[in-house]
Motif scaffolding. Structure first.
Motif, short mmCIF file in Angstrom:
data_model
loop_
_atom_site.label_atom_id
_atom_site.label_comp_id
_atom_site.label_asym_id
_atom_site.label_seq_id
_atom_site.Cartn_x
_atom_site.Cartn_y
_atom_site.Cartn_z
N SER A 190 77.50 28.11 61.60
CA SER A 190 76.42 28.60 62.27
C SER A 190 76.31 27.89 63.83
CB SER A 190 75.30 28.47 61.64
OG SER A 190 74.78 27.15 61.34
N PRO A 191 75.83 28.23 64.66
CA PRO A 191 75.64 27.83 66.15
C PRO A 191 75.01 26.59 65.97
CG PRO A 191 75.05 30.14 66.36
CD PRO A 191 75.12 29.84 64.51
N THR A 192 75.64 25.51 66.68
CA THR A 192 74.81 24.24 66.89
C THR A 192 74.04 23.82 67.97
OG1 THR A 192 76.86 23.11 65.68
CG2 THR A 192 75.29 21.55 66.74
N TYR A 193 72.86 23.71 67.86
CA TYR A 193 71.73 23.35 69.05
C TYR A 193 71.57 22.04 69.11
CZ TYR A 193 71.19 28.55 68.00
OH TYR A 193 71.40 29.81 67.97
N SER A 194 71.61 21.54 70.38
CA SER A 194 71.31 20.26 70.72
C SER A 194 69.92 19.52 70.01
CB SER A 194 71.34 19.97 72.22
OG SER A 194 72.69 20.34 72.65
N PRO A 195 68.86 20.06 69.94
CA PRO A 195 67.69 19.63 69.72
C PRO A 195 67.70 19.35 68.03
CG PRO A 195 67.19 21.49 71.11
CD PRO A 195 68.65 21.43 70.86
N GLN A 196 68.36 20.20 67.35
CA GLN A 196 68.69 19.81 65.92
C GLN A 196 69.46 18.34 65.85
OE1 GLN A 196 70.86 23.36 64.67
NE2 GLN A 196 68.97 24.14 63.80
N TYR A 197 70.67 18.32 66.49
CA TYR A 197 71.56 17.11 66.52
C TYR A 197 70.54 15.93 67.04
CZ TYR A 197 74.86 13.68 67.65
OH TYR A 197 75.70 12.46 67.84
N ILE A 198 69.75 16.08 68.12
CA ILE A 198 69.08 14.78 68.60
C ILE A 198 68.11 14.42 67.79
CG2 ILE A 198 67.35 14.22 70.41
CD1 ILE A 198 68.92 16.20 72.38
#
Length: 337
Positions: free
Chosen positions: A244-252
């Motif tokens: 699924s798409p990876t969003y920067s806020p999730q990783y941060i």
């Protein structure tokens, strides 16, 4: 300890450009490798020292230019090589005179550009490397880190990124080079952008990457999760994720949560130790802003699953633990823990 056993910060070349060339010709580089290159003072060494050695960003300001090749080894068998800055006034032209370093299907190039310096000089050097690299490996991933973007407005960052992307694409088109494997990232050592960018580079070099993605896809589907990351605890890089798409806020947020856990662990004397047969070493629920919660499963002292899902998943504790145990065992069979 993992940081001592798998991180090799020792210099792997003697002083002087002639020795660098001799070593590259006589020494077998790691099969799965990332080559970090760029002009002097572009910030490539600072990026790697912050990620792999835990050096504080502000402490990198006094670093001397890199004179010898240095290597960093990840748990997955991927080795990151930090090469000396490419200077037209020196003899360290190993990047051009040793095209064999770009060969191999598990090789990736990272070229770091100082966004606040002479971009044209960096691009001229990059174009030279591209010609040499693609002559031996037309499918070599070329990752451009537009570095030192801290202090720039969001609009200016995007303008610089688009300008570099267009100039690289245009040049490669003129020279009939393969542009399909070129990616441009905005980075700074003062936030998590360097770890996120390098994660995107490294994950495709991890052994059995496709199998790991399939396992995480199944975990997401069967547990009704929105996103799952497989994290390297020491570097805070993700080694795999679902499709699924990876969003920067999730990783941060995941990185910030790991930082918080490190502080708590230090105060509370560490995680519980369990055997390989145990389902999960650690389970932590963290409520995110909005409608998501973060679930953390520690597979080993060095690997973690960070899972993003809706609050309703909290009530499915038994299902999550059961599926998590199976995923953890499957990952242990693929990666050394």
């Amino acid at each position: 300890m993992y940081g001592q056993g798998t991180l090799n910060t020792g210099l792997t070349a003697e002083r002087g450009p002639e020795t660098d060339n001799a070593q590259l010709k006589g020494e077998q580089l790691a099969e799965r490798r990332v080559l970090f290159m760029g002009l002097p003072r572009s910030g490539k060494t600072s990026i790697l020292k912050v990620i792999f050695e835990g050096v504080l960003a502000y402490d990198t300001l006094s670093l001397m230019p890199t004179q010898q090749r240095t290597e960093y080894r990840l748990l997955t068998g991927v080795t990151v090589y930090d090469f000396p800055g490419i200077d037209d006034y020196s003899d360290t032209q190993y990047s051009v005179t040793n095209p064999e370093i770009y060969a191999g299907e598990h090789t990736s190039l990272v070229f770091v550009i100082d966004s606040q310096s002479d971009i044209q000089s960096s691009l001229t050097t990059l174009f030279t490397l591209m010609r040499v690299a693609q002559s031996v490996n037309p499918q070599l991933p070329i990752n451009v880190f537009v570095n030192k973007v801290d202090g720039l407005s969001d609009e200016l960052k995007q303008d610089i990124q688009q300008d570099i992307q267009q100039r690289v694409t245009k040049n490669m088109g003129y020279e009939n080079l393969n542009v399909a494997f070129v990616h441009v990232f905005l980075t700074t050592i003062y936030d998590q952008s360097i770890r996120e960018a390098l994660s995107r580079v490294v994950q495709y070099l991890v052994p059995k990457h496709g199998s790991l993605e399939t396992i995480l896809n199944s975990f997401c589907s069967k547990s009704s999760l929105d996103k799952v990351f497989l994290f390297d605890v020491v570097t805070k890089m993700y080694l795999a994720t679902d499709s699924s798409p990876t969003y920067s806020p999730q990783y941060i947020f995941a990185c910030q949560t790991l930082d918080m856990m490190e502080e708590i662990t230090f105060m509370c004397s560490g995680f519980m130790q369990t055997s390989d047969e145990d389902a999960v070493l650690q389970r932590i629920n963290v409520e995110l802003e909005g409608n998501d919660d973060l679930f953390i499963y520690q597979i080993s002292p060095f690997l973690m699953l960070l899972c993003v899902g809706s609050p309703e998943i909290v009530r499915q504790t038994s299902l999550l633990e059961f599926n998590g145990s199976r995923v953890a065992k499957a990952i242990r069979q693929i990666l050394p823990c």
